[in-house]
Enzyme design. Structure first.
Site, short mmCIF file in Angstrom:
data_model
loop_
_atom_site.label_atom_id
_atom_site.label_comp_id
_atom_site.label_asym_id
_atom_site.label_seq_id
_atom_site.Cartn_x
_atom_site.Cartn_y
_atom_site.Cartn_z
N VAL A 180 -13.01 -45.39 40.13
CA VAL A 180 -13.82 -44.30 39.57
C VAL A 180 -14.74 -44.80 38.46
O VAL A 180 -15.75 -44.15 38.16
CB VAL A 180 -12.95 -43.14 39.06
N TYR A 230 -6.77 -44.44 24.48
CA TYR A 230 -6.38 -43.38 25.43
C TYR A 230 -6.65 -41.99 24.85
O TYR A 230 -7.23 -41.13 25.53
CB TYR A 230 -4.89 -43.57 25.75
N LYS A 249 -9.26 -39.08 26.21
CA LYS A 249 -8.84 -37.74 26.63
C LYS A 249 -9.50 -36.67 25.77
O LYS A 249 -9.83 -35.57 26.27
CB LYS A 249 -7.31 -37.62 26.56
N ILE A 292 5.06 -36.47 30.98
CA ILE A 292 5.42 -36.18 32.36
C ILE A 292 6.13 -37.40 32.94
O ILE A 292 5.72 -38.54 32.69
CB ILE A 292 4.14 -35.87 33.20
N1 LIG Z 1 2.37 -39.27 32.85
C1 LIG Z 1 2.11 -38.60 31.76
O1 LIG Z 1 2.98 -38.36 30.92
C2 LIG Z 1 0.74 -38.04 31.51
C3 LIG Z 1 0.56 -37.17 30.43
C4 LIG Z 1 -0.69 -36.64 30.20
C5 LIG Z 1 -1.75 -36.99 31.01
N2 LIG Z 1 -1.56 -37.85 32.04
C6 LIG Z 1 -2.71 -38.17 32.85
O2 LIG Z 1 -2.47 -37.81 34.19
C7 LIG Z 1 -3.20 -38.66 35.07
C8 LIG Z 1 -2.24 -39.25 36.09
O3 LIG Z 1 -1.20 -39.94 35.40
P1 LIG Z 1 0.11 -40.48 36.13
O4 LIG Z 1 1.18 -40.46 35.12
O5 LIG Z 1 0.28 -39.82 37.43
O6 LIG Z 1 -0.35 -42.02 36.32
P2 LIG Z 1 0.09 -43.09 37.44
O7 LIG Z 1 -0.15 -44.41 36.79
O8 LIG Z 1 1.44 -42.79 37.99
O9 LIG Z 1 -0.99 -42.85 38.60
C9 LIG Z 1 -2.36 -43.09 38.40
C10 LIG Z 1 -3.04 -43.30 39.74
O10 LIG Z 1 -4.43 -43.58 39.46
C11 LIG Z 1 -4.83 -44.72 40.22
N3 LIG Z 1 -5.93 -45.39 39.51
C12 LIG Z 1 -5.83 -46.16 38.39
N4 LIG Z 1 -7.04 -46.63 38.05
C13 LIG Z 1 -7.93 -46.14 38.95
C14 LIG Z 1 -9.33 -46.28 39.13
N5 LIG Z 1 -10.06 -47.02 38.29
N6 LIG Z 1 -9.93 -45.64 40.17
C15 LIG Z 1 -9.18 -44.90 41.03
N7 LIG Z 1 -7.84 -44.74 40.92
C16 LIG Z 1 -7.23 -45.35 39.89
C17 LIG Z 1 -3.57 -45.57 40.33
O11 LIG Z 1 -3.64 -46.49 41.40
C18 LIG Z 1 -2.50 -44.50 40.51
O12 LIG Z 1 -2.33 -44.16 41.86
C19 LIG Z 1 -3.85 -39.69 34.18
O13 LIG Z 1 -5.19 -39.31 33.90
C20 LIG Z 1 -3.04 -39.64 32.91
O14 LIG Z 1 -3.77 -40.06 31.80
C21 LIG Z 1 -0.32 -38.38 32.31
#
Ligand SMILES: NC(=O)c1ccc[n+]([C@@H]2O[C@H](COP(=O)([O-])OP(=O)(O)OC[C@H]3O[C@@H](n4cnc5c(N)ncnc54)[C@H](O)[C@@H]3O)[C@@H](O)[C@H]2O)c1
Length: 246
Positions: free
Chosen positions: A63, A154, A158, A187
């Protein structure tokens, strides 16, 4: 069916929160383009969507690549015949205290988390504007609202995403395109699995609902904001954090 005849793009849809969102939207009737930098993960997610009786395509894209995002949207139109919903979910962390954070740590996180949303949104709103319909949901984070030691890059990405959300909401409201964000708390995904157990326990004790969230908890909120039920909601940031920050 909330999303009958709707086509959705979910970035980072191959695992974790993005996969849960992909499956939730598909379960409610959407055809889904699972966009991920990891084609094995997106291929598997696409198979699971097809098993729900929906159409799915897995697209390998970073992305953070401006031209790649534009091509990706073209591939979705060619493959699924439309575009109604964009979920900017792809995100990464490179956590370090500021004094140790490198320029590269900063640039890569801002490039994926913030510029990635710009790239995909810019390509998608062209199509949505023409059709006078669109739903965009950006996956921000609680730390974009509160800050967090070790996450200057980060949390800035956000917080930036929240400002971006409100601007897109204002610019495109007249075209029947809404843009909202969710701000998940902690999460239970691969992103948080690496935390030491003692830290997880300390964290949980600060959450009024007394547990980490699940990807499904986030998918519920995203699905609502992506639906016609949320047609009069735009520029909103929905906290999904078990009451950790109010
Ligand atoms: N896990 C948490 O506690 C949490 C909390 C708040 C926000 N978030 C946000 O939620 C979203 C998903 O988090 P998650 O915990 O599922 O993460 P994760 O690491 O489990 O999954 C992220 C996915 O994004 C893909 N990805 C990474 N870089 C990419 C790129 N440049 N282009 C396309 N795809 C790419 C990865 O391959 C993976 O499949 C993120 O934006 C994260 O910042 C997560």
């Amino acid at each position: 069916m909330l999303f009958k005849d709707r086509v959705a793009i979910v970035t980072g849809g191959g695992q974790g929160i993005g996969k849960a969102i992909s499956l939730k939207l598909a379960g409610e009737g959407a055809d889904v383009a699972v966009v991920d930098i990891n084609p094995e993960l997106s291929g598997q997610a696409a198979k699971e969507i097809e098993a729900l009786g929906r159409r799915a395509i897995a697209l390998k894209a970073d992305v953070g690549d401006f031209n790649g995002a534009e091509k990706m949207v073209g591939d979705v139109l060619a493959g699924l015949g439309g575009l109604h919903i964009l979920i900017n979910n792809a995100g990464i962390t490179r956590d370090r205290l500021l004094l140790r954070m490198t320029e590269e740590d900063w640039d890569i996180v801002l490039n994926v988390n913030l510029k990635g949303a710009f790239n995909c949104t810019k390509a998608a709103v062209r199509v949505m504007s023409k059709n006078r319909y669109g739903r965009i949901v950006n996956v921000a984070s609680i730390v974009g609202l509160t800050g967090n030691p070790g996450q200057a890059n980060y949390s800035a990405s956000k917080a930036g995403l929240i400002g971006f959300t409100k601007t897109v909401a204002r610019e495109f409201a007249g075209r029947n395109i809404t843009c909202n964000a969710v701000a998940p708390g902690f999460i239970d995904t691969a992103m948080t699995k690496s935390m030491p157990e003692a830290y997880r326990e300390a964290l949980t004790s600060r959450i009024p609902i007394e547990r980490l969230g699940t990807p499904g908890d986030v998918a519920e909120g995203v699905s609502f904001l992506a639906s016609d039920r949320a047609g009069y909601i735009t520029g909103h940031v929905l906290s999904i954090n078990g009451g950790m920050f109010m």
